[in-house]
Design a protein around this motif. Sequence first.
Motif, PDB file in Angstrom:
ATOM      1  N   GLN A  11      20.465  46.097  27.558  1.00  0.00           N
ATOM      2  CA  GLN A  11      21.507  46.285  28.142  1.00  0.00           C
ATOM      3  C   GLN A  11      21.409  45.602  29.695  1.00  0.00           C
ATOM      4  N   ALA A  12      20.898  45.107  30.278  1.00  0.00           N
ATOM      5  CA  ALA A  12      20.912  44.292  31.425  1.00  0.00           C
ATOM      6  C   ALA A  12      22.638  44.105  31.920  1.00  0.00           C
ATOM      7  N   PRO A  13      22.749  44.903  32.621  1.00  0.00           N
ATOM      8  CA  PRO A  13      24.067  44.664  33.562  1.00  0.00           C
ATOM      9  C   PRO A  13      24.415  43.692  34.528  1.00  0.00           C
ATOM     10  N   LEU A  14      23.310  42.846  34.823  1.00  0.00           N
ATOM     11  CA  LEU A  14      24.000  41.049  35.505  1.00  0.00           C
ATOM     12  C   LEU A  14      24.920  41.690  35.183  1.00  0.00           C
ATOM     13  N   LEU A  15      25.251  40.437  34.259  1.00  0.00           N
ATOM     14  CA  LEU A  15      26.820  40.007  34.096  1.00  0.00           C
ATOM     15  C   LEU A  15      28.488  40.964  34.280  1.00  0.00           C
ATOM     16  N   GLY A  16      28.523  41.907  33.794  1.00  0.00           N
ATOM     17  CA  GLY A  16      28.919  43.000  34.014  1.00  0.00           C
ATOM     18  C   GLY A  16      28.713  43.107  35.776  1.00  0.00           C
ATOM     19  N   LEU A  17      27.730  43.972  36.582  1.00  0.00           N
ATOM     20  CA  LEU A  17      27.726  44.133  37.853  1.00  0.00           C
ATOM     21  C   LEU A  17      28.435  42.634  39.143  1.00  0.00           C
ATOM     22  N   ALA A  18      27.907  41.326  37.907  1.00  0.00           N
ATOM     23  CA  ALA A  18      28.703  40.329  39.420  1.00  0.00           C
ATOM     24  C   ALA A  18      29.605  39.973  39.294  1.00  0.00           C
ATOM     25  N   ARG A  19      30.344  40.780  38.018  1.00  0.00           N
ATOM     26  CA  ARG A  19      32.600  40.452  37.587  1.00  0.00           C
ATOM     27  C   ARG A  19      32.994  41.360  38.402  1.00  0.00           C
ATOM     28  N   ARG A  20      32.207  42.673  38.755  1.00  0.00           N
ATOM     29  CA  ARG A  20      33.042  43.741  39.687  1.00  0.00           C
ATOM     30  C   ARG A  20      32.512  43.460  40.530  1.00  0.00           C
ATOM     31  N   ILE A  21      31.378  42.784  41.749  1.00  0.00           N
ATOM     32  CA  ILE A  21      31.495  42.286  42.980  1.00  0.00           C
ATOM     33  C   ILE A  21      32.245  42.020  42.809  1.00  0.00           C
ATOM     34  N   ALA A  22      32.527  40.308  42.442  1.00  0.00           N
ATOM     35  CA  ALA A  22      33.330  39.227  42.580  1.00  0.00           C
ATOM     36  C   ALA A  22      35.028  39.969  42.804  1.00  0.00           C
ATOM     37  N   ASP A  23      35.534  40.789  41.183  1.00  0.00           N
ATOM     38  CA  ASP A  23      36.395  41.489  40.910  1.00  0.00           C
ATOM     39  C   ASP A  23      37.094  42.201  42.260  1.00  0.00           C
ATOM     40  N   ALA A  24      36.255  42.821  42.696  1.00  0.00           N
ATOM     41  CA  ALA A  24      36.103  43.890  44.298  1.00  0.00           C
ATOM     42  C   ALA A  24      36.260  43.082  45.687  1.00  0.00           C
ATOM     43  N   GLY A  25      36.607  41.663  45.372  1.00  0.00           N
ATOM     44  CA  GLY A  25      36.302  41.052  46.523  1.00  0.00           C
ATOM     45  C   GLY A  25      35.510  40.463  47.292  1.00  0.00           C
ATOM     46  N   CYS A  26      34.183  41.124  46.956  1.00  0.00           N
ATOM     47  CA  CYS A  26      33.073  40.623  47.454  1.00  0.00           C
ATOM     48  C   CYS A  26      31.902  39.464  46.884  1.00  0.00           C
ATOM     49  N   ASN A  27      30.985  39.090  47.860  1.00  0.00           N
ATOM     50  CA  ASN A  27      30.354  37.848  47.427  1.00  0.00           C
ATOM     51  C   ASN A  27      28.876  39.116  47.447  1.00  0.00           C
ATOM     52  N   LEU A  28      28.290  38.142  46.361  1.00  0.00           N
ATOM     53  CA  LEU A  28      27.031  38.328  45.984  1.00  0.00           C
ATOM     54  C   LEU A  28      25.687  37.749  46.292  1.00  0.00           C
ATOM     55  N   SER A  29      25.713  38.298  47.474  1.00  0.00           N
ATOM     56  CA  SER A  29      24.119  37.400  48.576  1.00  0.00           C
ATOM     57  C   SER A  29      22.905  37.280  48.932  1.00  0.00           C
ATOM     58  N   ASP A  30      22.709  38.325  47.246  1.00  0.00           N
ATOM     59  CA  ASP A  30      20.802  38.148  46.971  1.00  0.00           C
ATOM     60  C   ASP A  30      21.492  38.611  45.916  1.00  0.00           C
ATOM     61  N   ALA A  31      19.810  38.355  45.303  1.00  0.00           N
ATOM     62  CA  ALA A  31      19.970  38.959  44.240  1.00  0.00           C
ATOM     63  C   ALA A  31      18.371  38.792  43.074  1.00  0.00           C
ATOM     64  N   ARG A  32      17.442  40.877  42.872  1.00  0.00           N
ATOM     65  CA  ARG A  32      16.481  40.075  42.173  1.00  0.00           C
ATOM     66  C   ARG A  32      16.746  40.559  41.226  1.00  0.00           C
ATOM     67  N   VAL A  33      16.176  40.041  40.027  1.00  0.00           N
ATOM     68  CA  VAL A  33      16.616  40.360  38.251  1.00  0.00           C
ATOM     69  C   VAL A  33      14.920  40.317  37.643  1.00  0.00           C
ATOM     70  N   SER A  34      14.140  41.885  37.372  1.00  0.00           N
ATOM     71  CA  SER A  34      12.813  41.431  36.990  1.00  0.00           C
ATOM     72  C   SER A  34      12.501  42.423  35.654  1.00  0.00           C
ATOM     73  N   SER A  35      12.058  41.515  35.156  1.00  0.00           N
ATOM     74  CA  SER A  35      11.747  42.526  33.614  1.00  0.00           C
ATOM     75  C   SER A  35      10.662  43.314  33.646  1.00  0.00           C
ATOM     76  N   LEU A  36      10.254  44.570  33.970  1.00  0.00           N
ATOM     77  CA  LEU A  36       9.517  45.367  33.890  1.00  0.00           C
ATOM     78  C   LEU A  36       9.216  46.355  32.589  1.00  0.00           C
ATOM     79  N   GLY A  37       8.256  46.152  31.452  1.00  0.00           N
ATOM     80  CA  GLY A  37       7.929  47.123  30.396  1.00  0.00           C
ATOM     81  C   GLY A  37       9.423  46.501  29.658  1.00  0.00           C
ATOM     82  N   ASP A  38       9.993  47.273  28.840  1.00  0.00           N
ATOM     83  CA  ASP A  38      11.610  46.993  28.213  1.00  0.00           C
ATOM     84  C   ASP A  38      12.212  47.370  29.066  1.00  0.00           C
ATOM     85  N   ASP A  39      11.896  47.391  30.199  1.00  0.00           N
ATOM     86  CA  ASP A  39      13.179  47.877  30.648  1.00  0.00           C
ATOM     87  C   ASP A  39      14.064  46.597  32.321  1.00  0.00           C
ATOM     88  N   THR A  40      14.853  46.092  32.385  1.00  0.00           N
ATOM     89  CA  THR A  40      15.170  44.932  33.120  1.00  0.00           C
ATOM     90  C   THR A  40      15.338  46.125  34.770  1.00  0.00           C
TER      91      THR A  40
END
Length: 172
Positions: A11-40
């Motif tokens: 259920q990793a929400p990267l795409l959904g969050l990136a869209r919300r950030i863009a829709d709000a008129g903000c820029n995604l300046s930095d992003a870190r994604v990491s899989s730890l165990g069965d979670d992201t």
Amino acid sequence: MLIQTLTPSSQAPLLGLARRIADAGCNLSDARVSSLGDDTSLMLLATGAWDAVAKLETALAKLGRDEAIHLVHYRTEPREPSGNLLPYLVEVVAADRPGILVQIVEFFSRLQISVEQLSSMRYQAMQTGAAMFQAQFTVGIPAELHIAAVRDDFLEFCDGLNLDAIMDPVKF
């Protein structure tokens, strides 16, 4: 705005969050994604005008009500540039045992060397099946410290713990 989430990998929400950030008129300046165990885990830094950030806060508050996502967000300030810290890459590999990471971090802490980034893991060696430890650090060494002495002290420290290590300047 700093945004951190922890969700099951499916259920990793990267795409959904990136869209919300863009829709709000903000820029995604930095992003870190990491899989730890069965979670992201996601760490995102969004920037924008005050009204865009306020709009993003509202969108995140709605998303935060979803029980499948652990979400934390807050306003942060840009990091003050520290021109006196020299970036170095440190890599350590060793037979795994409790406390290795603590000992390495203590070494840097004693010298007031900041840990800027850290990635570590435990794995089984393919050839022998031995439990192994691997860590990669980016550290900030104060310019007033003698680099050769720091490197020698660190490598001697690692030799004493039977750790294989390198310390090189970051070259970009």
